[in-house]
Design a protein around this motif. Structure first.
Motif, PDB file in Angstrom:
ATOM      1  N   ASP A  88      -1.958  -9.376   3.684  1.00 50.70           N
ATOM      2  CA  ASP A  88      -2.039 -10.136   2.438  1.00 50.70           C
ATOM      3  C   ASP A  88      -2.737  -9.318   1.358  1.00 50.70           C
ATOM      4  N   GLU A  89      -3.062  -9.971   0.248  1.00 45.67           N
ATOM      5  CA  GLU A  89      -3.644  -9.267  -0.896  1.00 45.67           C
ATOM      6  C   GLU A  89      -5.063  -8.780  -0.624  1.00 45.67           C
ATOM      7  N   ASN A  90      -5.670  -9.205   0.483  1.00 40.73           N
ATOM      8  CA  ASN A  90      -7.044  -8.807   0.797  1.00 40.73           C
ATOM      9  C   ASN A  90      -7.111  -7.574   1.693  1.00 40.73           C
ATOM     10  N   ARG A  91      -5.973  -6.932   1.968  1.00 43.49           N
ATOM     11  CA  ARG A  91      -6.006  -5.763   2.846  1.00 43.49           C
ATOM     12  C   ARG A  91      -6.832  -4.649   2.193  1.00 43.49           C
ATOM     13  N   GLU A  92      -7.474  -3.857   3.029  1.00 44.41           N
ATOM     14  CA  GLU A  92      -8.464  -2.884   2.583  1.00 44.41           C
ATOM     15  C   GLU A  92      -7.890  -1.850   1.614  1.00 44.41           C
ATOM     16  N   GLY A  93      -8.563  -1.682   0.490  1.00 43.30           N
ATOM     17  CA  GLY A  93      -8.208  -0.653  -0.479  1.00 43.30           C
ATOM     18  C   GLY A  93      -6.966  -0.927  -1.292  1.00 43.30           C
ATOM     19  N   ALA A  94      -6.397  -2.132  -1.192  1.00 50.59           N
ATOM     20  CA  ALA A  94      -5.126  -2.417  -1.866  1.00 50.59           C
ATOM     21  C   ALA A  94      -5.323  -2.675  -3.361  1.00 50.59           C
ATOM     22  N   ARG A  95      -4.497  -2.037  -4.153  1.00 53.41           N
ATOM     23  CA  ARG A  95      -4.451  -2.297  -5.590  1.00 53.41           C
ATOM     24  C   ARG A  95      -3.090  -2.842  -6.009  1.00 53.41           C
ATOM     25  N   ASN A  96      -2.082  -2.643  -5.151  1.00 54.98           N
ATOM     26  CA  ASN A  96      -0.746  -3.150  -5.430  1.00 54.98           C
ATOM     27  C   ASN A  96      -0.514  -4.461  -4.694  1.00 54.98           C
ATOM     28  N   SER A  97       0.239  -5.336  -5.337  1.00 61.37           N
ATOM     29  CA  SER A  97       0.552  -6.632  -4.740  1.00 61.37           C
ATOM     30  C   SER A  97       1.697  -6.504  -3.733  1.00 61.37           C
ATOM     31  N   LEU A  98       1.730  -7.441  -2.783  1.00 68.95           N
ATOM     32  CA  LEU A  98       2.836  -7.513  -1.828  1.00 68.95           C
ATOM     33  C   LEU A  98       3.959  -8.404  -2.337  1.00 68.95           C
ATOM     34  N   LYS A  99       3.776  -8.988  -3.513  1.00 71.34           N
ATOM     35  CA  LYS A  99       4.825  -9.812  -4.108  1.00 71.34           C
ATOM     36  C   LYS A  99       5.938  -8.903  -4.627  1.00 71.34           C
ATOM     37  N   TYR A 100       7.183  -9.192  -4.237  1.00 76.88           N
ATOM     38  CA  TYR A 100       8.290  -8.324  -4.620  1.00 76.88           C
ATOM     39  C   TYR A 100       8.559  -8.410  -6.114  1.00 76.88           C
ATOM     40  N   GLY A 101       8.967  -7.273  -6.698  1.00 79.03           N
ATOM     41  CA  GLY A 101       9.144  -7.175  -8.139  1.00 79.03           C
ATOM     42  C   GLY A 101      10.421  -7.753  -8.694  1.00 79.03           C
ATOM     43  N   GLY A 102      11.305  -8.285  -7.852  1.00 79.58           N
ATOM     44  CA  GLY A 102      12.509  -8.963  -8.325  1.00 79.58           C
ATOM     45  C   GLY A 102      13.636  -8.034  -8.733  1.00 79.58           C
ATOM     46  N   GLY A 127     -13.586   9.070   7.543  1.00 79.19           N
ATOM     47  CA  GLY A 127     -14.362   7.920   7.111  1.00 79.19           C
ATOM     48  C   GLY A 127     -15.409   8.231   6.054  1.00 79.19           C
ATOM     49  N   LEU A 128     -15.297   9.397   5.390  1.00 80.25           N
ATOM     50  CA  LEU A 128     -16.297   9.783   4.399  1.00 80.25           C
ATOM     51  C   LEU A 128     -16.090   9.085   3.060  1.00 80.25           C
ATOM     52  N   TRP A 129     -14.843   8.767   2.729  1.00 85.70           N
ATOM     53  CA  TRP A 129     -14.536   8.101   1.456  1.00 85.70           C
ATOM     54  C   TRP A 129     -13.124   7.527   1.518  1.00 85.70           C
ATOM     55  N   ALA A 130     -12.767   6.801   0.481  1.00 85.83           N
ATOM     56  CA  ALA A 130     -11.430   6.205   0.391  1.00 85.83           C
ATOM     57  C   ALA A 130     -10.395   7.292   0.095  1.00 85.83           C
ATOM     58  N   PRO A 131      -9.122   7.082   0.484  1.00 89.05           N
ATOM     59  CA  PRO A 131      -8.081   8.084   0.212  1.00 89.05           C
ATOM     60  C   PRO A 131      -7.989   8.473  -1.261  1.00 89.05           C
ATOM     61  N   THR A 132      -8.142   7.506  -2.160  1.00 82.78           N
ATOM     62  CA  THR A 132      -8.052   7.825  -3.592  1.00 82.78           C
ATOM     63  C   THR A 132      -9.159   8.782  -4.015  1.00 82.78           C
ATOM     64  N   THR A 133     -10.327   8.664  -3.400  1.00 84.97           N
ATOM     65  CA  THR A 133     -11.442   9.560  -3.734  1.00 84.97           C
ATOM     66  C   THR A 133     -11.127  10.985  -3.309  1.00 84.97           C
TER      67      THR A 133
END
Length: 222
Positions: free
Chosen positions: A100-114, A10-16
């Protein structure tokens, strides 16, 4: 160790933590290894066993830090497809309804790319297909839930009547979160299990989502 497991603590986000790893691990490893070699040489000349041992340990730690870079230089890893959304059904991919799109730390959309995403996935991971089972749909759904729990996923929403659930899986080291949806449908006397796994960050998932789907299917069959 903090760079690797700081996000889990819990010290920082995974990307950090991953950024720290990419930026600082090799310099830290080089400094430790060089200082260890100097210490080892000095104490060997003085015949000081305690110092020799300490220097040797430092060299080992430094080389361990440098090991990923060395291994990558000797045997460069195969670059994964630049996608992070993998589905067993690319024509009608399972949709997320709880996450949904508000999930924590999300930068990618859940909308499928087709169709474009489906084409890239088909070329990169031709073995990703729906799981056909002889189990009735209700039994297959319950088994899928059981496997999800055994694999350590956090089930965040389930619907027994519709035989679908959503879950979050995290990578063991940097603690990156991936979102999962599984849908079970009747098929003849048996059923079909479809799964979709999406990374919250990163253009490429380095093959993690495809491996997760194959691991789930293997454990389900077992």
């Amino acid at each position: 160790m903090l760079m690797l497991f700081g996000a889990r603590l819990g010290l920082w986000a995974p990307t950090t933590g991953f950024g720290f790893y990419r930026t600082y691990l090799n310099p830290i490893g080089a400094v430790i290894a060089v200082m260890g070699l100097l210490t080892l040489s000095m104490h060997l000349k003085r015949k000081e066993k305690g110092g020799v041992f300490a220097g040797g340990v430092a060299v080992i730690i430094g080389m361990a830090c440098l090991a990923p870079m060395i291994a990558g230089a000797i045997n460069p890893p195969v670059r994964a497809a630049p996608i992070h959304d993998i589905s067993t059904d690319t024509t009608n991919p399972p949709a997320f309804e709880v996450l949904d799109e508000n999930r924590e730390g999300a930068r990618n959309s859940l909308k499928y790319g087709g169709p474009e995403l489906a084409k890239v996935q088909s070329a990169a991971y031709p073995d990703i297909v729906p799981l056909a089972t002889e189990l009735p749909a209700d039994a297959a759904y319950q088994k899928a839930l059981k496997v999800a729990h055994e694999m350590g996923w956090e089930v965040v929403g389930s619907n027994t009547e519709r035989r679908r659930f959503e879950a979050v899986a995290r990578t063991p080291v940097f603690y990156f979160a991936d979102d999962i949806v599984i849908v079970v449908t009747p098929q003849g006397d048996g059923s079909r299990v479809d799964m979709r796994s999406v990374s919250r960050v990163g253009r490429s998932d380095r093959g993690v989502n495809a491996k997760r789907i194959l691991s789930f299917q293997k454990q389900f069959r077992g």
